[in-house]
Motif scaffolding. Structure first.
Motif, short mmCIF file in Angstrom:
data_model
loop_
_atom_site.label_atom_id
_atom_site.label_comp_id
_atom_site.label_asym_id
_atom_site.label_seq_id
_atom_site.Cartn_x
_atom_site.Cartn_y
_atom_site.Cartn_z
N SER A 84 0.84 -1.20 0.00
CA SER A 84 0.00 0.00 0.00
C SER A 84 0.88 1.25 0.00
N PHE A 85 0.31 2.34 -0.53
CA PHE A 85 1.00 3.62 -0.53
C PHE A 85 1.23 4.12 0.89
N ARG A 86 0.26 3.87 1.75
CA ARG A 86 0.35 4.31 3.15
C ARG A 86 1.56 3.70 3.85
N THR A 88 4.30 2.52 2.45
CA THR A 88 5.51 3.10 1.86
C THR A 88 5.79 4.47 2.45
N LEU A 89 4.74 5.29 2.57
CA LEU A 89 4.89 6.63 3.13
C LEU A 89 5.38 6.59 4.57
#
Length: 279
Positions: A84-86, A88-89
């Motif tokens: 998920s992008f979350r 990674t962030l």
């Protein structure tokens, strides 16, 4: 199951990877520290004020902290899937925050030990935010996204390697289903929107694409010779140069086909290996 195998491999190589990572990053960051200190020296000469080496290196503490933080980050990333992008962030923002808050305390301790406490916590914190924040963003973003890219590439490559290859192909000819042994195939050519499977004395149309078949067949056996054809390397009797970069291949069923210069190098490498195995 594949993820378990890959995870096992990663854990086995974890210590070696971290050592290599630390060695490379240590060299890079030491070079950066040296260059920035030299830059401070030139700046002092340009503006006519004295250069203090100890003070200059104190404010380069940011680069030394990258090494342990990146080592810990690397260890954490090994067990993640980046689904998920979350997530990674989080892996980008967390080390930045940790670095921003740890750096002033480390710098203050060094200041007290070696510089008579001339620099306070607020000064280092504000200096980091004003002058070094972009460095943290660039380094940690590049590291996480770079790791994500290469580990995904490595995982996909490994999955492709362990994926079982076809041993038979079922061809539907109207009411009849014909089972073809892959080892009996001499060549496969494009016949849009189908492919044509060439056997010793027969040909079959099959509703697949050449690109799809390349992924399903053993690449050490079936080799692309043209954008619209590939051959079973064990069914190639000989090949002869056309003196323009292309080659003529003599197949086991007597067919003569062209090998494009684009695929010639890969074919010759695999032809030698494949025929050594078959001897």
């Amino acid at each position: 199951m594949v993820n378990l195998i890959i995870t096992g491999r990663n854990k086995h190589n974890s210590s070696e990877n971290i050592r290599k990572l630390l060695m490379v990053l240590s060299g890079v960051f030491l070079c950066i520290v040296g260059l920035t200190i030299f830059q401070d020296f030139l700046e002092s000469k340009r503006n006519g004020y004295p250069f203090h080496f100890n003070e200059s290196i104190l404010f380069k503490t940011i680069w030394f902290l990258f090494i342990p933080i990146l080592a810990v980050l690397h260890k954490k990333l090994e067990n993640e899937t980046f689904d998920s992008f979350r997530k990674t962030l989080i892996f980008i923002v967390t080390p930045i925050i940790v670095h921003v808050f740890i750096l002033p305390f480390v710098a203050v301790v060094l200041s007290v030990l070696f510089y008579e406490g001339r620099y306070d916590l607020y000064k280092f914190f504000s200096y980091t935010l004003a002058r070094d924040l972009y460095k943290l963003v660039i380094v940690y973003t590049s590291f996480v996204l770079g790791y994500k890219y290469f580990i995904t590439l490595k995982r996909n490559t490994y999955i492709e390697e362990i994926k079982p290859k076809l041993s038979t192909i079922i061809i539907n000819n109207g009411r009849e289903n014909v089972v073809v042994n892959v080892k009996d195939i001499i060549q496969i050519t494009s016949a849009t929107p189908y492919i044509c499977i060439h056997l010793e004395n027969k040909r079959h149309l099959h509703s697949e694409t050449l690109k799809s078949m390349c992924g399903q067949l053993d690449s050490n056996v079936f080799v692309r010779i043209h954008k619209s054809s590939m051959v079973n390397i064990s069914k190639v009797s000989s090949f002869k140069s056309r003196l323009n970069g292309d080659y003529d291949l003599q197949l086991a069923n007597g067919d003569l086909v062209r090998l494009s210069r684009t695929y010639a190098t890969d074919f010759k490498n695999r032809f030698g290996t494949g025929h050594q195995v078959n001897l």
